[in-house]
Design an enzyme around this catalytic site. Structure first.
Site, PDB file in Angstrom:
ATOM      1  N   GLU A  27      -1.456  -9.408  -0.593  1.00  0.00           N
ATOM      2  CA  GLU A  27      -2.900  -9.564  -0.420  1.00  0.00           C
ATOM      3  C   GLU A  27      -3.616  -9.593  -1.764  1.00  0.00           C
ATOM      4  O   GLU A  27      -4.594 -10.322  -1.947  1.00  0.00           O
ATOM      5  CB  GLU A  27      -3.434  -8.438   0.475  1.00  0.00           C
ATOM      6  CG  GLU A  27      -2.990  -8.610   1.933  1.00  0.00           C
ATOM      7  CD  GLU A  27      -3.443  -7.484   2.843  1.00  0.00           C
ATOM      8  OE1 GLU A  27      -4.056  -7.768   3.880  1.00  0.00           O
ATOM      9  OE2 GLU A  27      -3.171  -6.312   2.508  1.00  0.00           O
TER      10      GLU A  27
ATOM     11  N   GLY B   5       0.196  -5.212   0.936  1.00  0.00           N
ATOM     12  CA  GLY B   5      -0.960  -5.201   0.051  1.00  0.00           C
ATOM     13  C   GLY B   5      -0.704  -5.910  -1.263  1.00  0.00           C
ATOM     14  O   GLY B   5      -1.629  -6.467  -1.876  1.00  0.00           O
TER      15      GLY B   5
ATOM     16  N   ALA C 131       0.825  -1.205   0.000  1.00  0.00           N
ATOM     17  CA  ALA C 131       0.000   0.000   0.000  1.00  0.00           C
ATOM     18  C   ALA C 131       0.862   1.260   0.000  1.00  0.00           C
ATOM     19  O   ALA C 131       2.039   1.233   0.356  1.00  0.00           O
ATOM     20  CB  ALA C 131      -0.919   0.000   1.220  1.00  0.00           C
TER      21      ALA C 131
ATOM     22  N   GLU D 277       3.629  -5.735   7.601  1.00  0.00           N
ATOM     23  CA  GLU D 277       2.887  -4.594   8.163  1.00  0.00           C
ATOM     24  C   GLU D 277       3.230  -4.274   9.615  1.00  0.00           C
ATOM     25  O   GLU D 277       3.196  -3.104  10.021  1.00  0.00           O
ATOM     26  CB  GLU D 277       1.376  -4.831   8.038  1.00  0.00           C
ATOM     27  CG  GLU D 277       0.807  -4.612   6.651  1.00  0.00           C
ATOM     28  CD  GLU D 277       0.900  -5.833   5.763  1.00  0.00           C
ATOM     29  OE1 GLU D 277       0.267  -5.856   4.701  1.00  0.00           O
ATOM     30  OE2 GLU D 277       1.621  -6.786   6.133  1.00  0.00           O
TER      31      GLU D 277
END
Length: 705
Positions: free
Chosen positions: A106, A103, A57, A127
């Protein structure tokens, strides 16, 4: 029928492909277009021809919580993206190369199949290192795909796996060896076409492979391994992972999101992200353009390290690991032999731990040459000095190197305290060209382990040299912080009052060595002040005090007189333990603590009766022992105060730079954000100032208060 490729590089100009709003919108648009087009039968999600799939992200968006809620933001969230990918009625395959993190992973987990490059891929959910937890299904999909135990290991440690490991744990379905990104894309298309005739495999519809009883035991064991302090993020991540087997997928996703927001807004989460961005800012080059130089772009460039002791051998290894040829030089054949043995021993242990392949280790060591002759350094493009911490010795060495090395060779000193300007003047005289390419490059011990390097800028150091050193420090995979020139520079200058006040507490307040170390360990420091001193060597601090003129010296009558330059608050305790008792630290088997070679290989400090007796001789007060909180105030507030002095004198560029130094060089807890961040956000500056004024009145003529 056609396989449609969603190529991130179409809209992303950043090689890391951060999943910002523009890229998220592109992925959703392409998905919708592909699923509605009857000629398209399958989809491949591809990072493009660049080096990475996606590093995750865009953390800059985390400053706005509204971007996390689809119903509160005009842009789509990453949760929207992964749900849309997994819900696709046409098979979706991820083609992974390079970083597939956070991310990015993910997104890959939401795809129905995953193909990765065998050598260049790193897959992980890091994270917890940036003050959040996986927030787009990572805690729900990963346990279902690879099992709860392996998923917890990846999520709670944040450590990524390579493609071979990922294939074994069934995180990916296939690997590609060819370096050409097109071959990776072709393999992903093959899997996509095969998947067209198979039922869609959605991770969210899987069950965690462990049964409930086994899963409960795994989670309980994981909870016991979590750190006692600063654990907000990992506790939340564990709670979210529990939901992967205790709740339906949808409810687990909802809980993950709630926990994500809680951790994001927590004090520890904000401190972690401050640290993350402070590192990025510290590494930003001061020079508008980094000069082209072989040290930055070529392998096999000739470099040298002079001084084959612990620091010199460590620096030489760092350069070897970065692809340079290294001449390790020392006037002592025995020191050279020990230096080579140190390097070979570390490399061999890396092979045993499978951190380095035997062939790579052999190739690395083939680039090392040991020599007693400085003339052998005549083709070096970089020379790092790591000899004894003495101005005359260092200046004499650099004067010789000036005559031997090429005019454009970068000459650097690994000094931890000495004046760079004085060294440059004594070494090179009026040769301003040479002085412009001279600076300090202060590694922290052990150099091959510690990540921090202080880039010490002298008056004559050119901006091009500073920019080059910042880029070079990145190349050797260290974190460089630019500092100005003064006694101790920034890091060691700040640690001096911390160490001095810790010793004074022993004699003024009657606290024990264990009291003080325990208070700092519970605060979150990696080591207490006395543990740190024993590890570094107590003779190091003694030599600094001697250079400052604080230590007694014999006068013409043989009397050991008290120097006039000594601070008014001073105890000779630390001097006597070195000079009279030989308690140099771990390397001597005794320091502030005793070290038994049969207990944790001689690394665990044990209470020392000899030190207790010595402290008793120097006690000047029967005051009550300070509490842990009072100890923190007495030893850390002067450290922070010295940091503000460094800012005032432009020795440090920003509070964030100081934070980076203490996080990566001195074991400051990341969840507190750094020394200056802690002072501003936890202590608060008005309270800090008030307490410093109180201490200044209580202990007059004490500069660090």
């Amino acid at each position: 029928m056609v396989t449609h490729v969603i190529d991130f590089s179409t809209v992303s100009k950043n090689p890391l492909n951060p999943l910002g709003s523009k890229l998220r919108a592109y992925i959703l648009q392409e998905l919708q277009s592909a699923t509605s087009n009857p000629t398209i039968s399958s989809i491949v999600v591809f990072g493009g021809s660049g080096p990475h799939f996606s590093a995750g992200a865009d953390l800059t968006e985390f400053s706005s919580v509204s971007t996390l809620h689809a119903d509160e933001s005009t842009s789509s969230t990453l949760i929207d993206v992964v749900n849309a990918i997994e819900a696709s009625p046409k098979p979706v395959v991820a083609a992974i190369r390079g970083a597939c993190l956070g991310g990015g992973l993910e997104v890959a987990l939401a795809c129905h199949y995953r193909v990765a490059h065998s050598k260049r891929s790193k897959l992980g959910l890091p994270e917890v290192h940036v003050g959040v937890i996986p927030g787009a299904g990572g805690t729900q999909r990963l346990p279902r795909l690879i099992g709860l135990q392996r998923a917890l290991q990846m999520i709670l440690t944040g450590v990524p796996v390579n493609a071979s490991q990922a294939l074994k744990m069934k995180l990916i379905d296939a690997m590609v060896d060819d370096e050409d990104p097109k071959q990776l894309l072709n393999k992903a298309k093959e899997w996509a076409r095969w998947a067209e005739v198979m039922p869609i495999r959605r991770t969210s519809q899987m069950k965690v492979p462990e049964d409930a009883a086994a899963a409960h035991v795994i989670c309980h064991a994981a909870s016991l391994s979590l750190p006692q302090h600063g654990n907000t993020g990992v506790q939340a991540a564990l709670k979210a992972c529990r939901a992967s087997y205790t709740l339906p997928f949808g409810k687990g996703m909802q809980l993950e999101h709630e926990l994500f927001v809680q951790v994001l807004l927590s004090a520890q989460g904000q401190a972690h992200r401050h640290a993350f961005f402070a590192v990025r800012k510290a590494q930003k080059t001061l020079s508008s353009s980094v000069p082209h130089h072989p040290l930055l772009s070529e392998t096999g460039v000739s470099t040298a390290v002079v001084g084959a002791g612990t620091m010199g051998a460590g620096i030489a290894l760092v350069l070897l690991q970065s692809g340079f040829k290294v001449h390790l030089s020392d006037i002592s054949p025995l020191a050279l032999q020990r230096g080579r043995q140190t390097i070979e021993g570390i490399v061999q242990r890396m092979v045993q731990r499978k951190k380095l392949q035997p062939a790579a280790a052999k190739q690395l060591l083939s680039r090392l040459t040991c020599t007693e002759n400085l003339n052998d350094l005549n083709s070096s493009r970089l020379v790092v000095e790591a000899v004894v911490e003495n101005m005359k010795v260092k200046a004499s060495l650099f004067h010789k190197l000036d005559q031997i090395t090429p005019a454009d060779c970068i000459l650097l000193s690994n000094t931890s305290t000495l004046d760079i300007d004085q060294m440059g003047t004594q070494s090179f005289g009026s040769n301003h060209t040479r002085r412009s390419k001279f600076a300090g490059w202060h590694f922290f011990s052990p150099a091959h382990v510690m990540q921090l390097v202080e880039i010490v800028v002298g008056t004559d150091t050119s901006s091009e040299t500073v920019g080059l050193l910042q880029a070079l420090t990145k190349r050797i995979r260290k974190i460089g912080v630019v500092v100005g020139n003064c006694d101790g520079f920034c890091g060691n200058r700040m640690v001096r009052p911390y160490s001095n006040e810790s010793v004074l507490l022993l004699v003024e307040q009657g606290n024990t060595i264990q009291d003080i170390d325990k208070a700092l360990l519970e605060f979150g420091m990696a080591l207490g002040p006395f543990q740190m001193s024993d590890l570094a060597g107590n003779d190091v601090g003694y030599n600094v005090r001697r250079e400052l003129g604080w230590v007694r010296s014999d006068d013409e009558n043989g009397t050991r007189s008290v120097p006039d330059s000594r601070p008014s608050r001073y105890t000779e305790l630390a001097d006597v333990m070195v000079t009279k008792l030989g308690r140099l630290g771990q390397k001597a088997g005794k320091g502030w603590y005793d070290y038994d070679p049969t207990v944790e290989k001689g690394r665990k400090g044990l209470p020392s009766q000899e030190m207790a007796d010595l402290i008793e001789q120097y006690k000047s007060s029967t005051s009550n022992r300070l509490s842990a909180r009072e100890i923190i105030e007495r030893v850390l507030y002067p450290l922070v105060n010295e940091g503000f002095k460094c800012l005032e004198e432009n020795i440090a560029r920003s509070p964030g730079d100081i934070d980076v130094m203490y996080l990566y060089g001195y074991g400051w807890p990341f969840w507190r954000g750094g020394t200056m961040y802690w002072a501003n956000h936890e202590v608060r500056l008005d309270a800090l100032l008030s307490k410093l004024r109180e201490f200044s009145q209580q202990f007059p003529n004490t500069p660090h208060y």
